[in-house]
Design an enzyme around this catalytic site. Structure first.
Site, mmCIF file in Angstrom:
data_model
loop_
_atom_site.group_PDB
_atom_site.id
_atom_site.type_symbol
_atom_site.label_atom_id
_atom_site.label_comp_id
_atom_site.label_asym_id
_atom_site.label_seq_id
_atom_site.Cartn_x
_atom_site.Cartn_y
_atom_site.Cartn_z
ATOM 1 N N PRO A 178 0.815 -1.237 0.000
ATOM 2 C CG PRO A 178 -0.846 -1.603 1.586
ATOM 3 C CD PRO A 178 0.444 -2.148 1.099
ATOM 4 C CE LYS A 179 6.998 2.444 1.664
ATOM 5 N NZ LYS A 179 8.345 2.593 1.039
ATOM 6 C CG MET A 180 6.233 0.219 -2.272
ATOM 7 S SD MET A 180 6.924 -1.291 -2.979
ATOM 8 C CE MET A 180 7.993 -1.816 -1.634
#
Length: 334
Positions: A150-152
């Site tokens: 999710p962060k990427m």
């Protein structure tokens, strides 16, 4: 109506469950933003958002590759690896044409390079077969790629397409938010949901870069962070009349001499408890012998006789003491 009420109740419940410290987060965040105005942290020059080159789909693809390499890897190492890949040829076709062993050698300095070699090859193949050699534009499609979390995905959407679907929370942001008391979460994804409820949407794009750079400067560049704090101006303070006064520059902590303790009357404090205890014992013994003056006086007389006649056997322990003398004098006085 029912759906709107349910969403309102969910937001209210989430806000009420936040820690008390998190409700004053804005002043702390504004201070961090002020300290990060110069943008001199490592992530500002070597972070995944600054490593992509070119334009169009080439730049989008390089942004995705740099983020996949940055996991569990320092920004300096990621930047060095990206330069090697660009010298080799960093495009979807060149990565697919490179042998696994050669690609593994190019990225061997990053963390988990064996696994990331497989991820880069599989992701490039999926982009070519399913997405027409283009980086997806949705969160779901990006998270479906191997090695993309999710962060990427959130950073790719923000950098490539200007889409802000949430706050990118990695391990560093997760730790900082929990240490500052903005949330109490076990996993980065839990932290993301908590601070998205806490923070307004207009600052979401900057939270990751601000906090990651702030953490880097505190951990690896403490002298620079200290210089920033020394130049930071104090906030405006209100006078008694109610208007704001001019801010004063921060002059550091003043070294004041410690004042000597004020003179005390009477015994030192450490002796007061023992004196009080002795007084209580004396009072208690006086209460016990009240009305038994004659018996005490007879014991004292026997002790005196035993002193004059050493051969006689004493009865019990010697009773002639300061307390016994006072009791004897009181009995004689009566």
């Amino acid at each position: 109506m029912r759906k709107g009420l349910a969403s309102f109740l969910s937001v209210t419940t989430a806000f009420s469950s936040l820690p008390t410290m998190s409700r004053g987060w804005r002043s702390t965040y504004d201070l961090i933003v002020e300290l990060r105005k110069d943008r001199t942290a490592v992530v500002d020059a070597m972070g995944s958002e600054a490593l992509a080159e070119g334009d169009g789909e080439t730049r989008n693809y390089q942004t995705l590759i740099s983020l996949m390499l940055s996991s569990q890897t320092k920004d300096t190492t990621t930047a060095k690896t990206m330069r090697k890949l660009r010298d080799h040829g960093l495009s979807l076709e060149s990565i697919l044409a490179t042998e696994d062993a050669e690609l593994n050698g190019l990225i061997r300095e990053v963390g988990f390079h064996n696994r990331k070699t497989t991820y880069l090859k599989e992701t490039s193949r999926i982009l070519k077969e399913k997405h027409d050699s283009k980086v997806p534009r949705t969160m779901e499609e990006l998270c479906a790629l191997p090695g993309v979390g999710p962060k990427m995905a959130l950073i790719v959407l923000k950098v490539n397409y200007g889409i802000v679907d949430g706050i990118a929370v990695d391990t560093h942001v997760h730790r900082i938010c929990n240490q500052l008391g903005w949330c109490d979460a076990k996993q980065p994804e839990q932290t993301r949901k908590a601070i998205e409820t806490l923070m307004p949407r207009d600052i979401w794009p900057d939270v990751n870069l601000v906090l990651v750079g702030f953490g880097q400067e505190l951990q690896t560049e403490k002298k620079k962070a200290t210089r920033k704090v020394s130049k930071f101006e104090r906030p405006r303070r209100r006078s008694r009349a109610g208007h704001q006064t001019r801010p004063r520059p921060f002059q550091g902590i003043r070294q004041t001499r410690r004042r000597p303790p004020a003179p005390r009357h009477g015994p030192p404090r450490r002796h007061q408890s023992s004196i009080l205890f002795s007084s209580l014992v004396f009072f208690g013994v006086c209460v016990c012998v009240w009305g038994k003056e004659e018996e005490v006086a007879s014991i004292i007389c026997e002790e005196e006789e035993a002193d004059h006649h050493p051969g006689r056997r004493r009865r019990g322990p010697p009773a002639y003491s300061f307390l016994g003398e006072l009791t004897y004098l009181r009995a004689v006085g009566d």
